[in-house]
Scaffold this motif. Sequence first.
Motif, short mmCIF file in Angstrom:
data_model
loop_
_atom_site.label_atom_id
_atom_site.label_comp_id
_atom_site.label_asym_id
_atom_site.label_seq_id
_atom_site.Cartn_x
_atom_site.Cartn_y
_atom_site.Cartn_z
N GLY A 123 7.87 3.90 0.89
CA GLY A 123 6.83 4.32 -0.05
C GLY A 123 7.37 5.02 -1.28
N LEU A 124 6.49 5.75 -1.94
CA LEU A 124 6.83 6.48 -3.15
C LEU A 124 7.09 7.95 -2.83
CD1 LEU A 124 4.06 5.08 -5.53
CD2 LEU A 124 6.42 4.28 -5.30
N CYS A 125 7.97 8.56 -3.60
CA CYS A 125 8.23 9.98 -3.45
C CYS A 125 6.99 10.75 -3.88
CB CYS A 125 9.43 10.40 -4.31
SG CYS A 125 9.71 12.19 -4.33
N ASP A 126 6.55 11.69 -3.07
CA ASP A 126 5.35 12.45 -3.42
C ASP A 126 5.63 13.52 -4.48
OD1 ASP A 126 6.80 14.15 -1.80
OD2 ASP A 126 5.15 14.62 -0.45
N GLY A 145 0.80 -1.22 0.00
CA GLY A 145 0.00 0.00 0.00
C GLY A 145 0.83 1.27 0.00
N ARG A 146 2.15 1.15 0.23
CA ARG A 146 3.02 2.34 0.25
C ARG A 146 3.86 2.48 -1.02
NH1 ARG A 146 5.51 1.61 6.31
NH2 ARG A 146 3.53 1.77 7.44
N CYS A 147 4.54 1.39 -1.42
CA CYS A 147 5.47 1.49 -2.55
C CYS A 147 4.93 0.83 -3.83
CB CYS A 147 6.82 0.88 -2.19
SG CYS A 147 6.80 -0.92 -1.99
N LEU A 148 3.83 0.14 -3.74
CA LEU A 148 3.14 -0.53 -4.84
C LEU A 148 3.85 -1.75 -5.40
CD1 LEU A 148 1.76 2.58 -6.79
CD2 LEU A 148 0.73 1.32 -4.88
N ASP A 149 4.95 -2.22 -4.77
CA ASP A 149 5.62 -3.44 -5.19
C ASP A 149 4.78 -4.65 -4.80
OD1 ASP A 149 7.79 -2.18 -6.32
OD2 ASP A 149 9.19 -2.66 -4.70
N ILE A 150 4.94 -5.74 -5.56
CA ILE A 150 4.28 -7.00 -5.25
C ILE A 150 5.21 -7.81 -4.34
CG2 ILE A 150 3.33 -9.14 -6.20
CD1 ILE A 150 1.69 -6.69 -6.96
N PHE A 151 4.65 -8.41 -3.29
CA PHE A 151 5.45 -9.21 -2.37
C PHE A 151 4.67 -10.43 -1.93
CE2 PHE A 151 2.92 -6.47 0.27
CZ PHE A 151 2.65 -7.20 1.42
N CYS A 189 8.22 12.92 -7.32
CA CYS A 189 8.50 12.31 -8.62
C CYS A 189 7.91 10.91 -8.79
CB CYS A 189 10.01 12.25 -8.86
SG CYS A 189 10.89 11.11 -7.79
N GLY A 190 7.46 10.31 -7.71
CA GLY A 190 6.83 9.00 -7.79
C GLY A 190 7.77 7.81 -7.74
N LYS A 191 9.07 8.02 -7.55
CA LYS A 191 10.02 6.91 -7.49
C LYS A 191 9.88 6.17 -6.17
CE LYS A 191 13.40 8.70 -10.71
NZ LYS A 191 14.75 9.16 -10.94
N ASN A 192 10.20 4.87 -6.21
CA ASN A 192 10.17 4.04 -5.02
C ASN A 192 11.38 4.39 -4.14
OD1 ASN A 192 10.34 1.98 -3.11
ND2 ASN A 192 9.60 0.42 -4.53
N LYS A 193 11.14 4.97 -2.97
CA LYS A 193 12.22 5.43 -2.10
C LYS A 193 12.97 4.27 -1.43
CE LYS A 193 9.61 8.40 0.21
NZ LYS A 193 9.24 9.48 1.15
N ASN A 194 12.44 3.06 -1.52
CA ASN A 194 13.16 1.89 -1.01
C ASN A 194 14.28 1.48 -1.95
OD1 ASN A 194 11.39 1.40 1.25
ND2 ASN A 194 9.90 0.66 -0.24
N LYS A 195 14.15 1.79 -3.24
CA LYS A 195 15.11 1.35 -4.25
C LYS A 195 16.14 2.41 -4.59
CE LYS A 195 11.93 -1.93 -6.26
NZ LYS A 195 11.16 -2.33 -7.43
N GLU A 196 15.76 3.68 -4.52
CA GLU A 196 16.71 4.74 -4.86
C GLU A 196 16.32 6.06 -4.19
OE1 GLU A 196 16.37 6.40 -8.99
OE2 GLU A 196 14.94 4.74 -9.22
#
Length: 159
Positions: free
Chosen positions: A128-131, A77-83, A133-140
Amino acid sequence: MNYADYDVPEDLVFRTKDIIRMKGLKCSAKLAPKDFENILSEPNKITSVKVNLNFSISQKDILVQGRVYGATKLQCGRCLDIFDGSFDEEFIETYSIKSEIIDIMYEVIQTLALIESITFVCDENCKGLCDQCGKNKNKENCGCVRQNFSAFAVLKKDK
């Protein structure tokens, strides 16, 4: 009683007279995930389902204690990745001894429907996602400057 040779019906509809004849029953079954495709909203899905059942008989009723557990593919619900996720839920239901059948599939479906209301998160520390640019803050780290935005800022302005 635990009957290793008892064939658990695929549809989980048990005949009451069989349960009474055996003076109760303990059994388990692996269920087909395709039978539960519409329980969770897309893209979430159930990938495996197992059920353990314990039927106990009294003078008027049959008590069924059930445990439904298995695996899922969920969207955070935060980063939209599938787990990969899991569930383990229990139910207890009473049926009249006069009933012809006991439909456990209904109980399984109701139990699985309850897990949908939970907000799924891949990790409690998910950023979650950057509000901006929308990038996943867990990855970069995107480098966006977080602005201190408040929905109430407009109230501070002079009229």
